[in-house]
Design a protein around this motif. Structure first.
Motif, PDB file in Angstrom:
ATOM      1  N   ALA A 133       0.824  -1.210   0.000  1.00 25.06           N
ATOM      2  CA  ALA A 133       0.000   0.000   0.000  1.00 25.06           C
ATOM      3  C   ALA A 133       0.858   1.260   0.000  1.00 25.06           C
ATOM      4  CB  ALA A 133      -0.935  -0.002   1.210  1.00 25.06           C
ATOM      5  N   ALA A 167      -5.565   4.669   6.271  1.00 23.74           N
ATOM      6  CA  ALA A 167      -6.190   3.710   5.353  1.00 23.74           C
ATOM      7  C   ALA A 167      -5.281   2.510   5.113  1.00 23.74           C
ATOM      8  CB  ALA A 167      -6.510   4.394   4.026  1.00 23.74           C
ATOM      9  N   THR A 168      -3.977   2.757   5.047  1.00 25.04           N
ATOM     10  CA  THR A 168      -3.010   1.667   4.844  1.00 25.04           C
ATOM     11  C   THR A 168      -3.064   0.667   5.997  1.00 25.04           C
ATOM     12  OG1 THR A 168      -1.508   3.060   3.552  1.00 25.04           O
ATOM     13  CG2 THR A 168      -0.553   1.138   4.637  1.00 25.04           C
ATOM     14  N   THR A 170      -5.500   0.351   8.271  1.00 25.12           N
ATOM     15  CA  THR A 170      -6.846  -0.217   8.396  1.00 25.12           C
ATOM     16  C   THR A 170      -7.071  -1.331   7.392  1.00 25.12           C
ATOM     17  OG1 THR A 170      -7.693   1.914   9.169  1.00 25.12           O
ATOM     18  CG2 THR A 170      -9.311   0.306   8.389  1.00 25.12           C
ATOM     19  N   ARG A 171      -6.647  -1.099   6.140  1.00 26.88           N
ATOM     20  CA  ARG A 171      -6.826  -2.124   5.107  1.00 26.88           C
ATOM     21  C   ARG A 171      -6.018  -3.374   5.438  1.00 26.88           C
ATOM     22  NH1 ARG A 171      -4.641  -2.483  -1.076  1.00 26.88           N
ATOM     23  NH2 ARG A 171      -2.708  -2.740   0.090  1.00 26.88           N
ATOM     24  N   SER A 172      -4.767  -3.195   5.843  1.00 31.30           N
ATOM     25  CA  SER A 172      -3.910  -4.342   6.157  1.00 31.30           C
ATOM     26  C   SER A 172      -4.496  -5.157   7.308  1.00 31.30           C
ATOM     27  CB  SER A 172      -2.506  -3.865   6.515  1.00 31.30           C
ATOM     28  OG  SER A 172      -1.945  -3.127   5.453  1.00 31.30           O
ATOM     29  N   SER A 174      -7.697  -5.198   8.323  1.00 31.69           N
ATOM     30  CA  SER A 174      -8.988  -5.785   7.935  1.00 31.69           C
ATOM     31  C   SER A 174      -8.804  -7.025   7.075  1.00 31.69           C
ATOM     32  CB  SER A 174      -9.820  -4.750   7.175  1.00 31.69           C
ATOM     33  OG  SER A 174     -10.060  -3.615   7.973  1.00 31.69           O
ATOM     34  N   ILE A 175      -7.770  -7.039   6.240  1.00 30.41           N
ATOM     35  CA  ILE A 175      -7.536  -8.181   5.362  1.00 30.41           C
ATOM     36  C   ILE A 175      -6.961  -9.362   6.125  1.00 30.41           C
ATOM     37  CG2 ILE A 175      -6.100  -9.013   3.448  1.00 30.41           C
ATOM     38  CD1 ILE A 175      -6.456  -6.250   2.164  1.00 30.41           C
ATOM     39  N   SER A 226      -5.673  -7.110  -2.692  1.00 29.88           N
ATOM     40  CA  SER A 226      -4.742  -6.166  -2.048  1.00 29.88           C
ATOM     41  C   SER A 226      -3.527  -5.959  -2.931  1.00 29.88           C
ATOM     42  CB  SER A 226      -4.340  -6.670  -0.660  1.00 29.88           C
ATOM     43  OG  SER A 226      -3.766  -7.960  -0.737  1.00 29.88           O
ATOM     44  N   ASP A 230      -3.019  -3.407  -6.090  1.00 27.03           N
ATOM     45  CA  ASP A 230      -1.959  -2.401  -5.961  1.00 27.03           C
ATOM     46  C   ASP A 230      -1.051  -2.407  -7.186  1.00 27.03           C
ATOM     47  OD1 ASP A 230      -2.952  -1.753  -3.493  1.00 27.03           O
ATOM     48  OD2 ASP A 230      -1.430  -2.850  -2.358  1.00 27.03           O
TER      49      ASP A 230
END
Length: 336
Positions: A133, A167-168, A170-172, A174-175, A226, A230
Motif C-alpha cells: 500500500a 487507510a493503509t 486499516t486495510r492491512s 482488515s484483510i 490487495s 496495488d
C-alpha cells in the motif's frame, strides 16, 4: 438389541469427537516446529552468514534513513514521508522473521508456540500488505508531482497523508485479521511440523485435518484484492507518468523526473518480483521446483528489499544524500 446398537453409535461418535478434541489441542498446546530450509539443513550455519549480514544492513540502512528524514526539516515532504513509512514497515517486516530464522540456524531453536506462530503469521502478512500500500501511495505521489505539478501542494496535504497512512493500516488489518479466526476454527492433527523458516497462513492451515478450502480461497482473494490491485494501480500510474515525462519540453526536466521515478521503480521491482515468483512457483511449479527454492525465495523477499531500499534512495536521491551528510556533520559537531 436396538437400544444397544444405538448406545454403541453414541459411544463411537463421542469417542471420535474426543479424539478430534485431543488432536486439536495437541498442536495448540505443544506448539509448532519450524524445520528451517528442508534439504539444506547441513548448510544452515553457512546460510546464516548472508542472512545475518543482510538483516543487519537492513536495520542499519533503514534506521539511518528514518533518522535522516526525521531530523531534516527539508525532507518533511510527502515523498519522503512515504519513504519514512516504507522504511519503518521494512524494519518491522524483516524483524518479524529474521531473529527466529537465525535462532533456528544457530541454536536449533525450532519450537514456537501455536499462538506465537499465529502472531508471527499475522505480522508478516500484515506488513507485506502495508508495504504494498505504501508503494501505491508513492506511485500516486509521483503521479501528482509529474502529471499535476500545480496541484501537488493542495492535493497531498498533511491531512491527506494522515488519511493515507490510516487507510493503509486499516486495510492491512482488515484483510489479515480474519485469517486468525480461519485458522483457529480448524481441528489440528498431532502433526505440528512446518517445513519452513517462519509461520505463514497456508503452512499453518496444512497442519489441520479439516477442510481448508475456505482458507485457500480467502488467501487467494486477499492477495488479488490487495497486492494484485496495488500492482495494477501502480502500473496505470506509471503509464500516465511516462506519458507525461516524455512530453516535457526540457531535457533536464525529463532527466530529473526519470531519475526520481527510477528509484521508485527499482524499489517496486525488488519488492514484487521475488514475492510473485515465490507465490506462482509455489502454486504452479509443483514438484519441478525443489522445496528449498521456495523457502529461500520466501526468506529473500523479506530481507533483500529492506536491505537495498535505503541504498537505492541514498545513492539516487540527492536530497537524502545531502540530508545524511548534514545529520552526520551535526552529530560530529555535537560530539566535540
Amino acid at each position: 438389541m436396538t437400544q444397544v446398537r444405538f448406545l454403541q453409535k453414541i459411544m463411537v461418535i463421542s469417542s471420535a469427537n474426543s479424539i478430534a478434541a485431543v488432536n486439536s489441542s495437541d498442536t495448540r498446546m505443544a506448539g509448532c516446529l519450524l524445520t528451517g530450509i528442508p534439504g539444506l539443513e547441513h548448510l544452515h550455519t553457512w546460510l546464516s552468514i548472508p542472512f545475518c549480514t543482510m538483516y543487519i544492513a537492513a536495520l542499519a540502512g533503514n534506521g539511518i534513513l528514518i533518522c535522516v528524514i526525521l531530523s531534516q526539516p527539508s525532507l518533511h515532504e510527502p515523498m519522503y514521508i512515504f519513504l519514512l513509512m516504507l522504511a519503518s514497515a521494512d524494519v518491522l517486516l524483516s524483524t518479524s522473521t529474521m531473529p527466529k530464522v537465525l535462532a533456528n540456524f544457530w541454536l536449533g531453536s525450532r519450537h514456537i508456540s501455536f499462538d506465537g506462530c499465529l502472531t508471527q503469521m499475522f505480522f508478516i502478512h500484515f506488513l507485506f500488505v502495508a508495504d504494498s500500500a505504501v508503494l501505491l501511495a508513492m506511485a500516486f505521489d509521483r503521479y501528482v508531482a509529474i502529471c499535476c505539478p500545480l496541484r501537488y501542494a493542495t492535493v497531498l496535504t498533511s491531512k491527506v497523508i494522515g488519511k493515507i497512512a490510516t487507510a493503509t493500516l486499516t486495510r492491512s488489518f482488515s484483510i489479515m485479521f480474519p485469517t486468525i479466526f480461519l485458522l483457529k476454527r480448524l481441528h489440528y492433527c498431532q502433526t505440528n511440523i512446518i517445513a519452513h523458516t517462519f509461520c505463514e497462513h497456508m503452512g499453518i492451515a496444512r497442519l489441520s485435518c479439516s477442510d481448508i478450502s475456505i482458507n485457500v480461497w480467502y488467501g487467494l482473494a486477499a492477495a488479488l484484492l490487495s497486492t494484485g490491485l496495488d500492482i495494477i494501480l501502480i502500473s496505470v500510474s506509471y503509464v500516465h507518468i511516462l506519458r507525461a515525462v516524455f512530453h516535457l519540453p526540457s531535457q533536464d526536466a525529463r532527466s530529473k523526473a526519470l531519475g526520481t521515478c527510477g528509484s521508485h521503480v527499482c524499489v517496486i521491482l525488488l519488492f514484487y518480483i521475488p514475492a510473485l515468483f515465490s507465490v506462482f512457483a509455489y502454486r504452479f511449479g509443483g514438484r519441478r521446483i525443489p522445496r528449498y527454492v521456495h523457502i529461500l525465495l520466501a526468506n529473500l523477499y523479506v530481507v533483500i528489499p529492506p536491505m537495498l531500499n535505503p541504498i537505492i534512495y541514498g545513492v539516487r536521491t540527492k536530497q537524502i544524500l545531502e540530508g545524511a551528510k548534514q545529520m552526520f556533520s551535526n552529530l560530529a559537531k555535537e560530539s566535540k
